[in-house]
Design a protein around this motif. Structure first.
Motif, mmCIF file in Angstrom:
data_model
loop_
_atom_site.group_PDB
_atom_site.id
_atom_site.type_symbol
_atom_site.label_atom_id
_atom_site.label_comp_id
_atom_site.label_asym_id
_atom_site.label_seq_id
_atom_site.Cartn_x
_atom_site.Cartn_y
_atom_site.Cartn_z
ATOM 1 N N SER A 1 0.847 -1.194 0.000
ATOM 2 C CA SER A 1 0.000 0.000 0.000
ATOM 3 C C SER A 1 0.881 1.242 0.000
ATOM 4 C CB SER A 1 -0.894 0.012 1.244
ATOM 5 O OG SER A 1 -0.097 0.002 2.422
ATOM 6 N N LYS B 1 -1.265 5.805 3.022
ATOM 7 C CA LYS B 1 -2.472 5.116 3.479
ATOM 8 C C LYS B 1 -2.334 4.645 4.924
ATOM 9 C CE LYS B 1 -4.495 5.200 -0.645
ATOM 10 N NZ LYS B 1 -5.763 5.916 -0.928
ATOM 11 N N LYS C 1 -10.706 -0.538 4.499
ATOM 12 C CA LYS C 1 -9.966 -0.098 3.320
ATOM 13 C C LYS C 1 -10.458 -0.833 2.068
ATOM 14 C CE LYS C 1 -7.004 2.665 5.428
ATOM 15 N NZ LYS C 1 -7.356 2.470 6.844
ATOM 16 N N THR C 2 -10.002 -0.363 0.919
ATOM 17 C CA THR C 2 -10.385 -0.965 -0.363
ATOM 18 C C THR C 2 -9.232 -1.770 -0.931
ATOM 19 O OG1 THR C 2 -11.940 0.815 -0.859
ATOM 20 C CG2 THR C 2 -11.176 -0.511 -2.711
ATOM 21 N N TYR C 3 -9.515 -3.033 -1.187
ATOM 22 C CA TYR C 3 -8.507 -3.935 -1.754
ATOM 23 C C TYR C 3 -8.740 -4.081 -3.252
ATOM 24 C CZ TYR C 3 -6.249 -8.290 -3.144
ATOM 25 O OH TYR C 3 -5.492 -9.232 -3.813
ATOM 26 N N THR D 1 -3.624 2.189 -7.251
ATOM 27 C CA THR D 1 -3.506 2.906 -5.978
ATOM 28 C C THR D 1 -3.482 4.423 -6.150
ATOM 29 O OG1 THR D 1 -1.090 2.569 -6.063
ATOM 30 C CG2 THR D 1 -2.384 1.014 -4.748
ATOM 31 N N ASP E 1 -8.599 4.602 -6.693
ATOM 32 C CA ASP E 1 -9.451 4.375 -5.524
ATOM 33 C C ASP E 1 -9.060 3.158 -4.697
ATOM 34 O OD1 ASP E 1 -10.037 2.654 -7.554
ATOM 35 O OD2 ASP E 1 -12.213 2.819 -7.408
ATOM 36 N N ASP F 1 -6.675 1.099 -1.978
ATOM 37 C CA ASP F 1 -5.775 1.346 -0.843
ATOM 38 C C ASP F 1 -4.617 0.354 -0.774
ATOM 39 O OD1 ASP F 1 -7.287 3.526 0.283
ATOM 40 O OD2 ASP F 1 -8.768 2.031 0.931
#
Length: 337
Positions: free
Chosen positions: A124, A128, A139-141, A185, A188, A190
């Motif tokens: 990341s 972040k 968080k967004t993976y 990254t 949008d 993370d």
């Protein structure tokens, strides 16, 4: 009359001498034709996971073993399927795919671990502030939508003391398709699953600071073999000498890459001109000490690694049944120490 006979004898001797001097070129050609042709299919584009193969080819290790080796990149089908179907003698894959393949009846076996330890993990951007698994919550993976990725996230969260039910209730999972880590990254996403030896090193070169959470550091069961060299059960059973010759040459190639990373990188750059030379050199420097790492020999595989990871895959419903682990890999084709 005697004179004519004498001249004839001289001409005969000269002709025999001339004939005797020519087979050297012809014999070299014959030797080339007699070399056994084999193919190894990569798992991706040429990169530093594959350096030992290109070294073995460039340095003549394959040729000296009586082999003519074609190194090919994958097309629409994976190396697992191609090797399992007998359309290529060797391939590059990873323990998780080999396990799934064998459970589904594809008869491939792993004959060497290219890297001793799993160098992948969740990366990341530093901004972040993701430094431990708990930080992944909310968080967004960005990934590829595979059950394997969900299982990885669930396992590392549990290792950090998080009670996990449905992973998607705690982590927003997005399929990024063909987008790379850097593109994703900056939009949008993370964090994402990457291999540090390539993407992590590229981040260093780009001056793109990242945090890396290695899977192996959070759960020993995730320290599985990735990537490995594979062949088919039929090839191993019917042509063991060819497999052994191939692996002797490959072992020399990886030992060369361990001892002389700069020259090994140059060989890979020559073989893969479409790749970034700076990235290859930096990646090779990072990778070379990790090929063998703490193992007694390059390529060696341990049954406990295969057993633990197979059990983990079964527990996370990534395979329908357990396989016979001792049939999935072998060290017998590696050179004697």
């Amino acid at each position: 009359m005697k004179f004519k006979i004498w001249i004839f004898c001289l001409l005969s001797v000269a002709l025999l001498a001339a004939c005797g001097s020519q087979p050297s070129a012809g014999s070299q050609s014959d030797q080339q034709q007699k070399k056994k042709k084999v193919t190894i299919m990569l798992d991706w584009v040429p990169n530093t996971n594959h350096t030992g193969l290109y070294v073995a080819k460039e340095k003549g290790y394959f040729s000296n073993a009586g082999l003519k080796v074609d190194i090919v990149t994958p097309g629409k089908s994976s190396a697992i399927k191609i090797v399992g179907a007998g359309k290529a003698e060797f391939g590059i894959s990873s323990e998780e795919y080999i396990t799934q393949a064998r459970v589904s009846g594809i008869p491939v076996i792993s004959i060497a671990a290219i890297l001793q330890h799993n160098t992948s993990g969740f990366a990341s951007p530093k901004k972040k502030h993701i430094t431990q698994p708990k930080d992944l919550i909310g968080k967004t993976y960005g990934g590829w939508g595979t059950p394997m990725e969900n299982a990885f996230i669930k396992t590392v969260l549990k290792a950090d003391g998080v009670k996990v039910g449905n992973v998607e209730d705690q982590v927003n999972i997005v399929n990024i398709g063909k987008a790379d880590f850097f593109t994703a990254t900056k939009r949008d996403i993370d964090f994402s699953w990457v291999y540090y030896g390539w993407t992590g090193v590229e981040a260093e070169l780009r001056d793109y600071p990242i945090n890396m959470i290695y899977l192996k550091d959070l759960s020993p069961v995730l320290d599985y073999y990735t990537p490995t060299i594979i062949t088919s059960e039929q090839m191993a059973a019917e042509h063991p000498e060819t497999v052994k010759k191939f692996m002797n040459a490959v072992s020399k190639g990886y030992r060369f890459a361990i001892d002389q990373p700069e020259e090994a990188a140059d060989i890979l750059i020559e073989a893969a001109p479409e790749s970034d030379p700076e990235l290859i050199r930096a990646s090779q420097k990072w990778m070379s000490p990790r090929y063998q790492a703490d193992a007694e020999q390059w390529g060696i595989q341990k049954q406990e690694v295969w057993t633990n990871f197979t059990d983990w895959m079964f527990d996370h419903k990534l395979i329908e049944k357990k396989m016979k682990v001792d049939e999935a890999f072998t060290n017998k084709f590696l050179p004697e120490k």
